[in-house]
Motif scaffolding. Sequence first.
Motif, PDB file in Angstrom:
ATOM      1  N   LEU A  94       0.850  -1.184   0.000  1.00  0.00           N
ATOM      2  CA  LEU A  94       0.000   0.000   0.000  1.00  0.00           C
ATOM      3  C   LEU A  94       0.888   1.238   0.000  1.00  0.00           C
ATOM      4  CD1 LEU A  94      -2.970   1.058   0.224  1.00  0.00           C
ATOM      5  CD2 LEU A  94      -2.550   1.239   2.689  1.00  0.00           C
ATOM      6  N   LEU A  95       0.707   2.111  -0.984  1.00  0.00           N
ATOM      7  CA  LEU A  95       1.453   3.363  -1.079  1.00  0.00           C
ATOM      8  C   LEU A  95       0.526   4.514  -0.677  1.00  0.00           C
ATOM      9  CD1 LEU A  95       3.302   2.892  -4.499  1.00  0.00           C
ATOM     10  CD2 LEU A  95       4.152   2.379  -2.209  1.00  0.00           C
ATOM     11  N   GLU A  96       0.901   5.242   0.382  1.00  0.00           N
ATOM     12  CA  GLU A  96       0.147   6.412   0.835  1.00  0.00           C
ATOM     13  C   GLU A  96       0.966   7.659   0.495  1.00  0.00           C
ATOM     14  OE1 GLU A  96      -1.884   5.779   4.837  1.00  0.00           O
ATOM     15  OE2 GLU A  96      -0.382   4.165   4.841  1.00  0.00           O
ATOM     16  N   VAL A  97       0.415   8.475  -0.382  1.00  0.00           N
ATOM     17  CA  VAL A  97       1.151   9.620  -0.938  1.00  0.00           C
ATOM     18  C   VAL A  97       0.773  10.890  -0.174  1.00  0.00           C
ATOM     19  CG1 VAL A  97       1.676  10.936  -3.019  1.00  0.00           C
ATOM     20  CG2 VAL A  97       1.082   8.497  -3.187  1.00  0.00           C
ATOM     21  N   PHE A  98       1.789  11.542   0.378  1.00  0.00           N
ATOM     22  CA  PHE A  98       1.624  12.832   1.058  1.00  0.00           C
ATOM     23  C   PHE A  98       2.407  13.871   0.247  1.00  0.00           C
ATOM     24  CE2 PHE A  98       1.335   9.465   4.194  1.00  0.00           C
ATOM     25  CZ  PHE A  98       0.193   9.799   4.909  1.00  0.00           C
ATOM     26  N   PRO A  99       1.725  14.694  -0.551  1.00  0.00           N
ATOM     27  CA  PRO A  99       2.448  15.591  -1.464  1.00  0.00           C
ATOM     28  C   PRO A  99       3.072  16.809  -0.805  1.00  0.00           C
ATOM     29  CG  PRO A  99       0.099  15.908  -1.689  1.00  0.00           C
ATOM     30  CD  PRO A  99       0.270  14.787  -0.721  1.00  0.00           C
ATOM     31  N   GLY A 100       2.980  16.933   0.512  1.00  0.00           N
ATOM     32  CA  GLY A 100       3.599  18.074   1.190  1.00  0.00           C
ATOM     33  C   GLY A 100       2.563  19.088   1.617  1.00  0.00           C
ATOM     34  N   ALA A 101       2.953  20.343   1.658  1.00  0.00           N
ATOM     35  CA  ALA A 101       2.070  21.393   2.142  1.00  0.00           C
ATOM     36  C   ALA A 101       0.890  21.598   1.205  1.00  0.00           C
ATOM     37  CB  ALA A 101       2.853  22.698   2.288  1.00  0.00           C
ATOM     38  N   ALA A 102      -0.272  21.866   1.808  1.00  0.00           N
ATOM     39  CA  ALA A 102      -1.456  22.153   1.005  1.00  0.00           C
ATOM     40  C   ALA A 102      -1.304  23.474   0.253  1.00  0.00           C
ATOM     41  CB  ALA A 102      -2.697  22.192   1.901  1.00  0.00           C
ATOM     42  N   MET A 103      -0.575  24.417   0.829  1.00  0.00           N
ATOM     43  CA  MET A 103      -0.296  25.701   0.199  1.00  0.00           C
ATOM     44  C   MET A 103       1.081  26.165   0.632  1.00  0.00           C
ATOM     45  SD  MET A 103      -3.863  27.891   0.668  1.00  0.00           S
ATOM     46  CE  MET A 103      -3.060  29.417   0.171  1.00  0.00           C
ATOM     47  N   THR A 104       1.719  26.975  -0.203  1.00  0.00           N
ATOM     48  CA  THR A 104       2.952  27.655   0.176  1.00  0.00           C
ATOM     49  C   THR A 104       2.694  29.153   0.155  1.00  0.00           C
ATOM     50  OG1 THR A 104       4.382  25.907  -0.707  1.00  0.00           O
ATOM     51  CG2 THR A 104       5.365  28.079  -0.396  1.00  0.00           C
ATOM     52  N   VAL A 105       2.957  29.798   1.287  1.00  0.00           N
ATOM     53  CA  VAL A 105       2.735  31.238   1.416  1.00  0.00           C
ATOM     54  C   VAL A 105       4.086  31.927   1.580  1.00  0.00           C
ATOM     55  CG1 VAL A 105       1.646  33.066   2.770  1.00  0.00           C
ATOM     56  CG2 VAL A 105       0.485  30.862   2.490  1.00  0.00           C
ATOM     57  N   ALA A 106       4.368  32.889   0.715  1.00  0.00           N
ATOM     58  CA  ALA A 106       5.571  33.721   0.828  1.00  0.00           C
ATOM     59  C   ALA A 106       5.154  35.042   1.455  1.00  0.00           C
ATOM     60  CB  ALA A 106       6.202  33.951  -0.536  1.00  0.00           C
ATOM     61  N   LEU A 107       5.596  35.264   2.676  1.00  0.00           N
ATOM     62  CA  LEU A 107       5.209  36.448   3.429  1.00  0.00           C
ATOM     63  C   LEU A 107       6.390  37.405   3.511  1.00  0.00           C
ATOM     64  CD1 LEU A 107       3.374  38.087   5.316  1.00  0.00           C
ATOM     65  CD2 LEU A 107       4.080  36.573   7.189  1.00  0.00           C
ATOM     66  N   PHE A 108       6.218  38.615   3.002  1.00  0.00           N
ATOM     67  CA  PHE A 108       7.271  39.635   3.031  1.00  0.00           C
ATOM     68  C   PHE A 108       6.910  40.670   4.095  1.00  0.00           C
ATOM     69  CE2 PHE A 108       7.489  37.781  -1.171  1.00  0.00           C
ATOM     70  CZ  PHE A 108       8.855  37.627  -1.365  1.00  0.00           C
ATOM     71  N   GLY A 109       7.664  40.651   5.183  1.00  0.00           N
ATOM     72  CA  GLY A 109       7.435  41.595   6.264  1.00  0.00           C
ATOM     73  C   GLY A 109       7.261  40.882   7.587  1.00  0.00           C
ATOM     74  N   ALA A 110       8.101  41.250   8.565  1.00  0.00           N
ATOM     75  CA  ALA A 110       8.048  40.636   9.894  1.00  0.00           C
ATOM     76  C   ALA A 110       7.604  41.636  10.944  1.00  0.00           C
ATOM     77  CB  ALA A 110       9.413  40.044  10.258  1.00  0.00           C
ATOM     78  N   GLY A 111       6.730  42.551  10.538  1.00  0.00           N
ATOM     79  CA  GLY A 111       6.185  43.508  11.487  1.00  0.00           C
ATOM     80  C   GLY A 111       5.062  42.910  12.310  1.00  0.00           C
ATOM     81  N   HIS A 112       4.253  43.778  12.913  1.00  0.00           N
ATOM     82  CA  HIS A 112       3.207  43.309  13.827  1.00  0.00           C
ATOM     83  C   HIS A 112       2.193  42.403  13.128  1.00  0.00           C
ATOM     84  CE1 HIS A 112       4.753  45.841  16.967  1.00  0.00           C
ATOM     85  NE2 HIS A 112       4.643  46.928  16.224  1.00  0.00           N
ATOM     86  N   VAL A 113       1.711  42.805  11.953  1.00  0.00           N
ATOM     87  CA  VAL A 113       0.733  41.985  11.236  1.00  0.00           C
ATOM     88  C   VAL A 113       1.372  40.689  10.753  1.00  0.00           C
ATOM     89  CG1 VAL A 113      -0.837  41.887   9.262  1.00  0.00           C
ATOM     90  CG2 VAL A 113      -0.603  44.010  10.549  1.00  0.00           C
ATOM     91  N   GLY A 114       2.599  40.798  10.237  1.00  0.00           N
ATOM     92  CA  GLY A 114       3.296  39.602   9.784  1.00  0.00           C
ATOM     93  C   GLY A 114       3.465  38.577  10.885  1.00  0.00           C
ATOM     94  N   GLN A 115       3.808  39.003  12.074  1.00  0.00           N
ATOM     95  CA  GLN A 115       3.994  38.079  13.177  1.00  0.00           C
ATOM     96  C   GLN A 115       2.679  37.422  13.587  1.00  0.00           C
ATOM     97  OE1 GLN A 115       6.496  39.351  16.438  1.00  0.00           O
ATOM     98  NE2 GLN A 115       7.682  40.718  15.128  1.00  0.00           N
ATOM     99  N   GLU A 116       1.598  38.185  13.595  1.00  0.00           N
ATOM    100  CA  GLU A 116       0.305  37.588  13.919  1.00  0.00           C
ATOM    101  C   GLU A 116      -0.118  36.596  12.835  1.00  0.00           C
ATOM    102  OE1 GLU A 116      -1.041  37.734  16.654  1.00  0.00           O
ATOM    103  OE2 GLU A 116      -0.302  39.553  17.614  1.00  0.00           O
ATOM    104  N   LEU A 117       0.195  36.909  11.586  1.00  0.00           N
ATOM    105  CA  LEU A 117      -0.116  35.993  10.489  1.00  0.00           C
ATOM    106  C   LEU A 117       0.604  34.654  10.652  1.00  0.00           C
ATOM    107  CD1 LEU A 117      -0.198  38.097   7.207  1.00  0.00           C
ATOM    108  CD2 LEU A 117      -1.839  36.349   7.879  1.00  0.00           C
TER     109      LEU A 117
END
Length: 291
Positions: A94-117
């Motif tokens: 039996l082969l169970e395939v896990f293709p990885g992340a459902a989505m990839t998000v590239a987030l630019f900015g580590a400010g207050h909103v970015g950290q909460e995100l």
Amino acid sequence: MIWHEALHRLQGAAEPHVLASLVGTAGSTPREPGAKMVITADAVHDTLGGGSFEFQVIDAARQALAHGQPGTRLEAFPLGARSGQCCGGYVHVLLEVFPGAAMTVALFGAGHVGQELVRLMAPLPWRVLWHDSRRSAFPDWAADRPRLACHTAPRAEAAVAALPAGCHALVMTHDHAEDRALVDALLTRGDCASIGLIGSASKWASFRRRLSDAGHTADALERVRCPIGVPGAHGKLPYEIAVAVVAELLTLKPREARRDERGVDPGTLRAAFAPPPSAQPTPATASGDPT
């Protein structure tokens, strides 16, 4: 690495992999039912017994990974006919395939909103690529988080060039000029699943005019969402904005095609686990006729 250790690490990192489980055997076989191995595009963890049979399992797993679709499949291996092994047994894997992340998000900015995100996205099966041009911008808690990678790149073009195709980009840096340079580079690249820019309608009107002057078409500019966040959401607190943005990303997540039947094809299962012909009742016995 033992298969369950590899599985735990790969699941936590949302890296594509296949779990191969030996679920049925007949005759002489190299391993017993329950044996498992984990396969990625460039590594193998544990073993189902080695030899040509194992190479065929690895090849089947990597072909499944290449298609990038989650699911299960049952593979039959007659060790003599298909695998050329002298033990001559028969196995089902039996082969169970896990293709990885459902989505990839590239987030630019580590400010207050970015950290909460980032905090809000942490429990989701998403891969987050967090970028900021300031080396000291990332909080200490971001270190060693599963599915989160922090990157520092002073130039927008370099940061955008390193992104995987098909990611969802969110631009919310500390500097408007940097925001505009990032949107310019993302539009030039042209293969993002979506582009979101934090800010007001007036900010986007100013950006749109300059980006148009830089040569971007009206159709390309229509791909940028600004303001970001699910329509109808209100609130200016960083957490409120982050909740609205994550909700919007959920609406952009690709929907899986609906299927009436999931997993291993029922016909394959019936063929695999049907009793041998010798065990089937004859028509006379089945009807109750003793003759």
